[in-house]
Design a protein around this motif. Structure first.
Motif: not given
Length: 413
Positions: A251-252, A264, A266, A268-272, A274
């Motif tokens: 998921s991107r 922002l 993300y 796989n649901g995690q912010q990587v 900004d």
């Protein structure tokens, strides 16, 4: 008078004599006594009579307008099938015989507009063979349509390929479809893990399918279009069957906020990440033909349509053709992810870095620092999502893969 013992001995002698003589009269037997083969009866005078073999044909003899999707089935009663052929125009339809040799079924497809000859060689219980023959003809359509699987209108879907969570199923028909219900019934979409979905007709030739929310990462999707023999209305029939499959990767999602001027990212649901960005500056102008042109980036979920290391971008593509117009441009732009058919991209923009994170100055694209654009270009792929927020103009469903902008209650309506 014969004794009981003599009578029994005489009966055994008749039987033994008949077997040894191969159904001819034997010593001690009545001259007209004969054996009947299993399944036969004795005709007057004691001659064995075998019942004729009954053969049933499907399609029936002399049937017309048969669908090429129908199967040919030949069944024998009172005997067995030795061989069977189904031919038309020098072509033979493949088939197989059941183990009991009483039913033959076609395994190959029929063709449109053909007259088929079916010949079955059958044997009765005595081993005598005969040929049974019939003919039938298939429907002759006014025209046929095939299908193509697309990632979007500019890219074919690669069977076995990996795409982002926003990649909807796209089936494109080579001719306009009148009976859309019949077309939808022919399309079977299976997903693992399983999820419900809906069909959506983008136009008369393009059918989309998606679930309510983005596909889950790791989903495997298979699509089968059983179109052969399907009447799609207007004299158009399906030319044949087709299938494909593809996979959903990680998921991107890149969320672009045009008010904060930030992206922002993300995975796989995690912010990587900004990233500072600059989006469409807004406002309007007139094109060379008097049309109104705006410079807003469209709001809503976009889907990556293609990737290009370099793209020649020009304002002439949307109506600003005068080089003296302050909004005119023609430049080679690098690290481009296309997100609409009308020409929105995320791309490197080293000429206006001071504006990134501060203000919107582009003609509609999402401008990025070249290093940030390189990371996004290297990481994102077709089907990944770029979700733009806080602009006054919404992305229409037809401008790229705008399906995710349509409310679920209205999708497929």
């Amino acid at each position: 008078m014969l004794s009981r013992r003599q009578m029994i001995t005489g009966a055994v002698g008749v039987a033994a004599g008949s077997v040894a003589a191969g159904c001819t009269s034997g010593a001690g037997a009545h001259p007209s006594a004969k054996w009947g083969d299993p399944g036969s009866s004795l005709a007057p005078g004691g001659t064995p009579s075998t019942s004729p073999v009954t053969v049933a044909f499907t399609p029936a003899a002399d049937a017309t307008n048969v669908s090429p999707a129908d199967k040919v089935v030949i069944s024998a009663t009172g005997g067995t099938i030795k061989s069977c052929t189904v031919t038309a125009g020098g072509n033979t339809v493949a088939g197989s015989l059941d183990t009991d040799q009483r039913t033959w079924r076609s395994t190959g497809d029929l063709a449109y507009g053909q007259t088929y000859t079916v010949t079955a060689s059958v044997a009765d219980p005595s081993g005598a063979t005969s040929d049974k023959t019939c003919t039938f003809s298939t429907v002759k359509p006014g025209s046929t349509t095939s299908v193509a699987f697309q990632a979007n209108s500019m890219q074919s879907l690669k069977t076995g390929g990996t795409y982002g969570i926003g990649q909807v199923v796209i089936v494109h028909f080579s001719r306009p479809v009148t009976d859309k219900a019949a077309a939808q019934k022919a399309v079977v979409v299976d997903a693992s893990p399983s999820v419900d979905g809906k069909f959506f007709w983008l136009d008369k030739q393009t059918l989309h399918y998606r679930p309510e929310k983005y596909w889950a990462a790791g989903t495997k999707i298979s699509v089968k279009v059983n179109l052969l023999g399907v009447n799609l209305g207007g004299g158009v029939w399906g030319s044949g069957n087709a299938s494909t499959n593809y996979n959903i990767g990680d998921s991107r999602i890149a969320v672009v906020d045009t008010r904060t001027h930030r992206m922002l990212v993300y995975i796989n649901g995690q912010q990587v990440h900004d990233f500072p960005i600059s989006a469409g500056k807004g406002g309007t102008t007139k094109g060379s033909n008097g049309e109104t042109i705006d410079f807003f980036t469209r709001s809503g979920p976009h889907v990556v349509l293609e990737k290009a290391q370099t793209v020649e971008m020009t304002s002439a593509s949307y109506g600003i053709t005068n080089p003296k117009d302050p909004n005119y441009y023609k430049e080679d732009i690098s690290l481009c992810l296309r997100i609409t058919y009308s020409g929105e991209y995320t791309h490197a923009a080293g000429w206006n870095i001071p504006d990134h994170g501060q203000r919107n100055v582009s003609h509609g694209c999402v401008n990025m620092n070249p290093d940030h654009a390189q990371w996004l270009f290297s990481t994102f792929t077709l089907g990944d999502v770029v979700d733009v927020k806080n602009t006054p103009v919404q992305l229409p469903v037809w401008d790229g893969i705008g399906d995710w902008n349509v409310a679920w209650s209205q999708y497929g309506g």
